[in-house]
Structure formats: C-alpha cells, structure tokens
Design an enzyme around this catalytic site. Structure first.
Site, PDB file in Angstrom:
ATOM      1  N   ASN A 150      -3.088  19.977 -29.013  1.00  0.00           N
ATOM      2  CA  ASN A 150      -2.334  19.818 -27.779  1.00  0.00           C
ATOM      3  C   ASN A 150      -1.396  20.985 -27.490  1.00  0.00           C
ATOM      4  O   ASN A 150      -1.155  21.321 -26.342  1.00  0.00           O
ATOM      5  CB  ASN A 150      -1.544  18.509 -27.819  1.00  0.00           C
ATOM      6  CG  ASN A 150      -0.796  18.321 -29.121  1.00  0.00           C
ATOM      7  OD1 ASN A 150      -1.297  18.616 -30.202  1.00  0.00           O
ATOM      8  ND2 ASN A 150       0.423  17.835 -29.036  1.00  0.00           N
ATOM      9  N   GLN A 178      -7.191  15.639 -26.401  1.00  0.00           N
ATOM     10  CA  GLN A 178      -7.010  16.831 -25.564  1.00  0.00           C
ATOM     11  C   GLN A 178      -8.343  17.462 -25.149  1.00  0.00           C
ATOM     12  O   GLN A 178      -8.366  18.351 -24.309  1.00  0.00           O
ATOM     13  CB  GLN A 178      -6.165  17.881 -26.299  1.00  0.00           C
ATOM     14  CG  GLN A 178      -4.719  17.483 -26.499  1.00  0.00           C
ATOM     15  CD  GLN A 178      -3.938  17.376 -25.197  1.00  0.00           C
ATOM     16  OE1 GLN A 178      -4.367  17.852 -24.139  1.00  0.00           O
ATOM     17  NE2 GLN A 178      -2.784  16.725 -25.259  1.00  0.00           N
ATOM     18  N   SER A 198      -7.838   9.471 -24.514  1.00  0.00           N
ATOM     19  CA  SER A 198      -6.737   8.850 -23.785  1.00  0.00           C
ATOM     20  C   SER A 198      -6.933   9.049 -22.296  1.00  0.00           C
ATOM     21  O   SER A 198      -7.273  10.142 -21.850  1.00  0.00           O
ATOM     22  CB  SER A 198      -5.420   9.488 -24.243  1.00  0.00           C
ATOM     23  OG  SER A 198      -4.393   9.145 -23.342  1.00  0.00           O
ATOM     24  N   GLY A 199      -6.709   8.001 -21.522  1.00  0.00           N
ATOM     25  CA  GLY A 199      -6.964   8.050 -20.089  1.00  0.00           C
ATOM     26  C   GLY A 199      -6.109   9.057 -19.338  1.00  0.00           C
ATOM     27  O   GLY A 199      -6.610   9.846 -18.547  1.00  0.00           O
ATOM     28  N   HIS A 200      -4.806   9.042 -19.643  1.00  0.00           N
ATOM     29  CA  HIS A 200      -3.907   9.823 -18.781  1.00  0.00           C
ATOM     30  C   HIS A 200      -4.001  11.327 -19.013  1.00  0.00           C
ATOM     31  O   HIS A 200      -3.371  12.098 -18.311  1.00  0.00           O
ATOM     32  CB  HIS A 200      -2.464   9.336 -18.921  1.00  0.00           C
ATOM     33  CG  HIS A 200      -1.785   9.728 -20.183  1.00  0.00           C
ATOM     34  ND1 HIS A 200      -0.822  10.710 -20.228  1.00  0.00           N
ATOM     35  CD2 HIS A 200      -1.922   9.288 -21.448  1.00  0.00           C
ATOM     36  CE1 HIS A 200      -0.389  10.834 -21.470  1.00  0.00           C
ATOM     37  NE2 HIS A 200      -1.040   9.993 -22.225  1.00  0.00           N
ATOM     38  N   THR A 236      -6.183  -9.373 -23.498  1.00  0.00           N
ATOM     39  CA  THR A 236      -6.808  -9.377 -22.172  1.00  0.00           C
ATOM     40  C   THR A 236      -6.967  -7.943 -21.683  1.00  0.00           C
ATOM     41  O   THR A 236      -6.051  -7.139 -21.789  1.00  0.00           O
ATOM     42  CB  THR A 236      -5.939 -10.178 -21.186  1.00  0.00           C
ATOM     43  OG1 THR A 236      -5.844 -11.510 -21.689  1.00  0.00           O
ATOM     44  CG2 THR A 236      -6.557 -10.205 -19.802  1.00  0.00           C
ATOM     45  N   CYS A 324      14.978  22.508 -29.507  1.00  0.00           N
ATOM     46  CA  CYS A 324      15.847  21.824 -28.554  1.00  0.00           C
ATOM     47  C   CYS A 324      15.072  20.900 -27.628  1.00  0.00           C
ATOM     48  O   CYS A 324      15.648  20.056 -26.967  1.00  0.00           O
ATOM     49  CB  CYS A 324      16.605  22.834 -27.708  1.00  0.00           C
ATOM     50  SG  CYS A 324      17.891  23.611 -28.657  1.00  0.00           S
TER      51      CYS A 324
END
Lengths: 389, 276
Positions: A150, A178, A198-200, A236, A324
């Site tokens: 990623n 990725q 992963s969908g998003h 569900t 940071c």
C-alpha cells in the site's frame, strides 16, 4: 476549491455506476435474502450475480468467493482458517511490510504460542523467494504475503512464491487489497489458496470485502452464526454493498487494460516532473515491479505532515510515512523495513491515483509541489544548510 | 487527522520570525532530523537592558512543531532572560489555543530550545540534557527530562509522558522505567513486593506463594480464560494445577516456566514448579 484526490490507496470514490446499482437496495429493496418471501428471497440472486462478477475479475469460480465486511476481516479470516486447518503446525511466515491487518494478527498468534517469521525486503521493498525457501520447515502452517504494498506500491512476485509453496504443499494467502482492480490477476493460473480484497479500494463503498478460498482448500469460518455464505461467513448479508462490490469488479475488469496504461502515464509524468523540479528527492520502491497508480517520493530535509498540510491548503490530498501522520510516534514500518533512512522517511509522500484523476490535476500538483517543498526547506535548519552548500 | 486550532494553522501556514539572525548573541538547538523534529533558535540580546530584541527560528517538523516555534519567538521577544524563562511549554500551547495532546512534545521542544539558547548565552555547555541517564533510546530522552516535564506539567501516566516527550513512543521498552520514575516522583506506592527473606518458615512460604499466585499470576491467566490452583508445597518444590483454557494448552510448559521465574524472582529461592 476543487479537491485533487491523489490518495486512492487509502480509499477511492464510489464509481457512479456502482452507486446507481446499489441505491435501490438501500431504498425500496431492503429485504433479507434469507427470507422465504419473494421480496427478500429475490435478493439472493443479486448476491450470486455479484459473486460471479467478483469471481470474473479474478479468474475464480463463484463458489470460491466469500463476502466479508472488509479487507481486514478477509485477512484475519484467512489466517485463522489456515492455522485451524493444520492445528499441529505452529509456524507462520509473513513479511515485515504487510498491512497491520496481517502483521498485527500474526503478532496476536505469536502471543498464542505461534512462531512467526517476518521476511525482510530489499532496499527496493522487494521480496526474494530464496529468503522464503530458507525459512520454510515442516512446522510451517501458512505463508501470508501481500500482492502489492500500500505504501510503496511494490508488487511481490506472487506467482513465483506461490509455485514454491504449492510444490511443498504449504497454504498460501495473499493480501491483494491494493492489487485487485489495479493490475490483472488470474487465479486460474496463480497458485494461491486464499486471497483478500476490499471494496473501497476499487470504487465500491467501505464496509465490504471478499475472501477467495481455492476450491478444495480446507476452510474454517471466523465469524460464527447463521448459514449465510454457505456457513462460511455468518451475519446477514450487506446486500447493497455486496451488489456494489460486484458492479465495481465488473467495471474494473472492463476498464483494467486501458486503465493500467492511463494511470502509469499520469503517475510517471507526476513522478518525473517532481524529481526534476525538487532537488534531493528520491523514489521509494522497486520501479520495475510497481502498481501503475502509486508513487512514493522522499523529499529530504522536510517533514511529511508539514508537506501534507501545506498541500491541503490547495485541496491536494496525499499521504505520508512520516511519524507525525501515523498516529503513533513511529514512522512507516514499510519504509523502515526497506532501510530508508529516518530522515527520508519523515519526508516521504505517497501519491496514489485512480481512473477519476486527470492530467490537469497532475499538472496542478506539479505546479504546486515545488514551491511548497522549497518553502518548507527554507524553514528547516537542515534544508537551509543544504541550500547554502 | 489532527484537530489543530485556527491559531496553530495560522502560525504553521504563516510562521512569524523564520530564518536566522546574523551574528546572533545566542543559539539554541534541540531535537534531530532522525527523531522527526528539530528546532534551532537564534536570539539577539540588548546588552544594556538584557532584553531579547530579536528571535528567529528554523524548524524541521510537523505543523505543530513549526507553529510552536513561531509562538515561542512571539512570546519571548522584548523579554529579559528571567522573564522569558517564565514562559512554559503550557504557555506556548495556550498561545496557540491548545495543541492536540499527542503533540504537546512540540511545545516542550520550544521551551527546551529557549533554555538551550540562554545556556549558550551564559556560556554553559550546550548539552545540559545529556547529563541525565538515558531512558528512551528511540528518542534520546533522559530521566532528567522526564522528571522535569512530568513535574512542570503534572503528568502522572506513561501515555502523558509519551505525548509530552515522545519517550516510550518507539519500541516501548522503557515504559516500565517511565512508570517507575513517575511512581518515584509522585511517591505513589509500588504494589507491595514481598520482602525477600532468607529464612522463611514453611507456613510463611506457603502464605507468600499463595499471595504471589493470587496477586501476580492468577489475574494474567484469568485474562486469557485460564486459571491456576496451588496444590502443594514441599520445600522448594511447588505443585500447581492449570485450569480452564490453560489445561491442555500447548503453551502450558511456557506458562509453568513463567510461574517458576516469577516465584523465584519474588521469593529469592530456587523454586521449581511442576504441573499436577
């Protein structure tokens, strides 16, 4: 101000076609696919259609796809299933640059008594198959290595690694969160037993993912309950999002070959221009084996968060491996594993593109970035010394 | 994403007093590029009045580090050293309308740079902070600094120390030590560690072991769904039974060894532990 979204490895916008496809199932078609009545029961067919679409993108069989809630769940499920399938084996192999969904699950298993080997990567972030062979033993239950990283975008030689493991009959899981939708994957040829997505990350909404489990591979469910997903993942179904994921996979498949060229073109233009206009900048990652949409560049003498927040003023979204920005005080574990010096990690910026980015946006970033870096270097005690030299 | 105040954003996007002063009267340098933030402070001092007539800075770091440096220079200009030294890291944070707690170490860095610059002016060795014992090796934080910051800011937890000094925020190995320092500062009582006595009667020994198992060992095992029972003590031979998740656990040997180490450590005797 218009947002220039160059942070698509973090998440992607939902494709308009995907949103159109899913909305009816959030509005009027809210039924439960397990119901006996048509109103709910008909949704079952839509879920199976989505399953075929996901399988289609991967070259898999529909029954090899299990829908989950996210990439992390897919990763956790894969590892848990693997260790439960071979309870007498107590050794797990992964790499030092995995996503926390794998890394921290391995640490959890280590606390439960498993021996975990974290494979090193080269300075380019690449994994060497010989290193894997060296640490395999009789006790190895599963090997989990990511398809593409990623942060650096580096693509591991999954086919080669898979062959080594197939020969030895060791379970192989790959976190392809990725990679899916960004580069072609054909599971008919690729020797992996389990694959997470992963969908998003491919223009479907957040909250849906999938796990591919090769037919014939032993599987133990992680989430226990109802009979959904043929008893392999209870709960569900997230109907609308599963339908969305199916559509997103179909779209990705249709567009993939063109998109790879398009994104690589944009990425290379951005990368080359920034390396040219900003002195003391360098690429992190293996440029010969990289996702087409990702570039990770270190700008020496400046700190990543400061760069990001200056870019933010122009509506430009990117990310950084700096300490940071990590939420902890530790800089990126990926760049550290690659042996990138701390000074360069602090100034690392990742741009990750998608099909919705344009050349005009790239040009805008090429215009804005150099003065931002220059100004922050003016502010920095190290940058000034460097400029003087 | 950090919740920065408008004031932090203002001082980050348009910092005041940036750059260096030619022929400065004092320079203070703290932090390092490896640690992720560094600040170099330059001061010009009026010899007659002793007032700081100019202050400039260069900072490598995140938005709050840059804003804190900017705030510091604004706060100390026009002040004498004695007045300036009254500016605490809390004052810097307050000037900025507050900092996210994880970023308080940026304000501490500002205060340290000021002290370093004044020490430099007064001809004191610049590396005063190196005197103390190094506690956090990841971020080079000494015991002296932890004590100072803890007292100045009334910090009582390890997390707070990490927020203010970064100590403990890397590998985390020094967290136990930080906790000990905090306990010492605030003289919180350490959980009673049984006193090591050379000659324990058998009854005392049984009572002591029972107590150690109850307070030190059992809670950990129970947290993992297991349990332990003390079966017998024969001289230095201790027999226990592992229950719940522990019984039949493949890690039972490791658990037994851990119990043995703990009992040895706390009683100072050559205990051997066996599972029933």
């Amino acid at each position: 101000m218009k947002t220039i979204y160059f942070d698509n490895n973090a998440t992607t916008p939902i494709a308009p076609e995907v949103l159109d496809e899913m909305l009816p199932y959030l509005r009027e078609l809210y039924g439960n696919p397990s119901s006996m009545h048509t109103f709910g029961g008909q949704l079952h067919r839509k879920i199976e259609e989505a399953r075929s679409r996901v399988a289609g993108l991967l070259g898999a069989e529909p029954e090899e796809i299990i829908f989950t809630s996210c990439g992390t769940e897919s990763d956790n499920t894969a590892l848990m299933s693997a260790v439960e399938s071979v309870p007498h084996k107590k050794h797990i192999i992964t790499s030092r640059v995995e996503h926390p969904a794998v890394l921290n699950f391995c640490k959890y298993l280590a606390r439960k008594g498993y021996r975990v080997t974290y494979l090193p990567v080269s300075k380019q972030g690449q994994l060497n198959g010989d290193e894997l062979v060296k640490v395999l033993d009789e006790d190895t239950a599963v090997v989990s290595l990511m398809y593409a990283n990623n942060e650096s975008g580096v693509v591991f030689p999954v086919a080669e690694l898979g062959e080594m493991l197939k020969e030895r009959g060791i379970l192989f899981h790959t976190d392809a969160v990725q990679a899916v939708g960004k580069i072609p994957i054909d599971l008919k040829k690729l020797p992996v037993d389990m694959l997470s997505l992963s969908g998003h990350k491919l223009h479907a909404p957040k909250g849906v993912g999938a796990l591919y489990v090769r037919k014939g591979a032993r599987f133990h469910p992680y989430i226990i309950g109802g009979h959904q997903e043929h008893g392999r993942r209870a709960g569900t179904e997230n109907v609308a999002s599963i339908i969305a994921l199916g559509k997103a996979c179909e779209l990705a498949g249709d567009k993939l070959s063109k998109e790879v060229i398009y994104l690589k073109g944009l990425r290379d233009k951005l990368e080359n221009a920034l390396l040219k206009s900003c002195p003391d900048a360098r690429i992190n990652g293996d440029v010969n084996s990289r996702l087409p949409n990702t570039t990770n560049i270190s700008f020496e003498y400046v700190e990543g968060e400061a760069i990001l927040l200056r870019l933010n003023e122009f509506g430009i979204c990117a990310s950084s491996g700096s300490a940071c920005t990590s939420g902890s005080l530790e800089p990126s574990h990926v760049l550290r594993a690659m042996g990138v010096p701390a000074t360069l990690i602090h100034g690392s910026i990742r741009f990750s593109l998608s099909r919705y980015n344009t050349e005009a946006e790239v040009d805008k970033v090429i215009e804005i970035m150099p003065p931002v870096i220059k100004e922050l270097r003016q502010l920095s005690p190290f940058g000034r010394e460097r400029i003087k030299k | 994403m950090w919740e920065y105040t408008d004031k932090v954003k203002e001082h980050f996007l348009h910092p005041k007093n940036i750059g260096e002063i030619e022929n400065p009267d004092a320079v203070g340098e703290v932090g390092s590029i490896v640690c992720g933030d560094a600040l170099k402070l330059y001061l010009k001092v009026d010899e007659e009045t002793g007032k700081i007539i100019d202050a400039k800075f260069q900072t490598f770091g995140c938005a709050s580090a840059i804003a804190s440096s900017s705030a510091l220079t604004e706060l100390i200009k026009g002040k004498t050293f004695d007045e300036a030294l009254k500016v605490t890291n809390q004052d810097i944070a307050e000037f900025l309308g507050g900092l996210p707690k994880e970023k308080m170490h940026c304000s501490v860095m500002g205060r340290e740079a000021l002290e370093a610059a004044i020490a430099n002016y007064r001809g004191q060795p610049p590396e005063v902070k190196e005197e103390g014992r190094l506690v956090c090796k990841c971020f080079d934080v000494t015991e002296e600094k932890i004590r100072k910051v803890a007292i100045e800011n009334h910090l009582t937890t390890v997390d707070e120390i990490t927020d203010y000094t970064k100590a403990g925020g890397g590998c985390g190995e020094c967290k136990v030590e930080i906790e000990a320092i905090l306990r010492d500062i605030w003289s919180l009582k350490k959980p009673e560690k049984p006193v090591v006595s050379k000659k324990l009667t058998n009854l005392q020994k049984i009572a002591l072991m029972q107590e150690i198992i109850e307070t030190e060992i059992r809670p950990g095992l129970q947290a993992d769904g297991g349990d332990i029972e003390l079966i017998d003590i024969d001289g230095n031979r201790v027999v226990v039974a592992l229950r719940g998740m522990c019984s039949g656990c493949l890690m039972a040997d490791v658990t037994i060894k851990g119990i043995q180490d703990k009992l040895r450590e706390m009683t100072g005797e050559e205990i051997t532990v066996e599972a029933q």
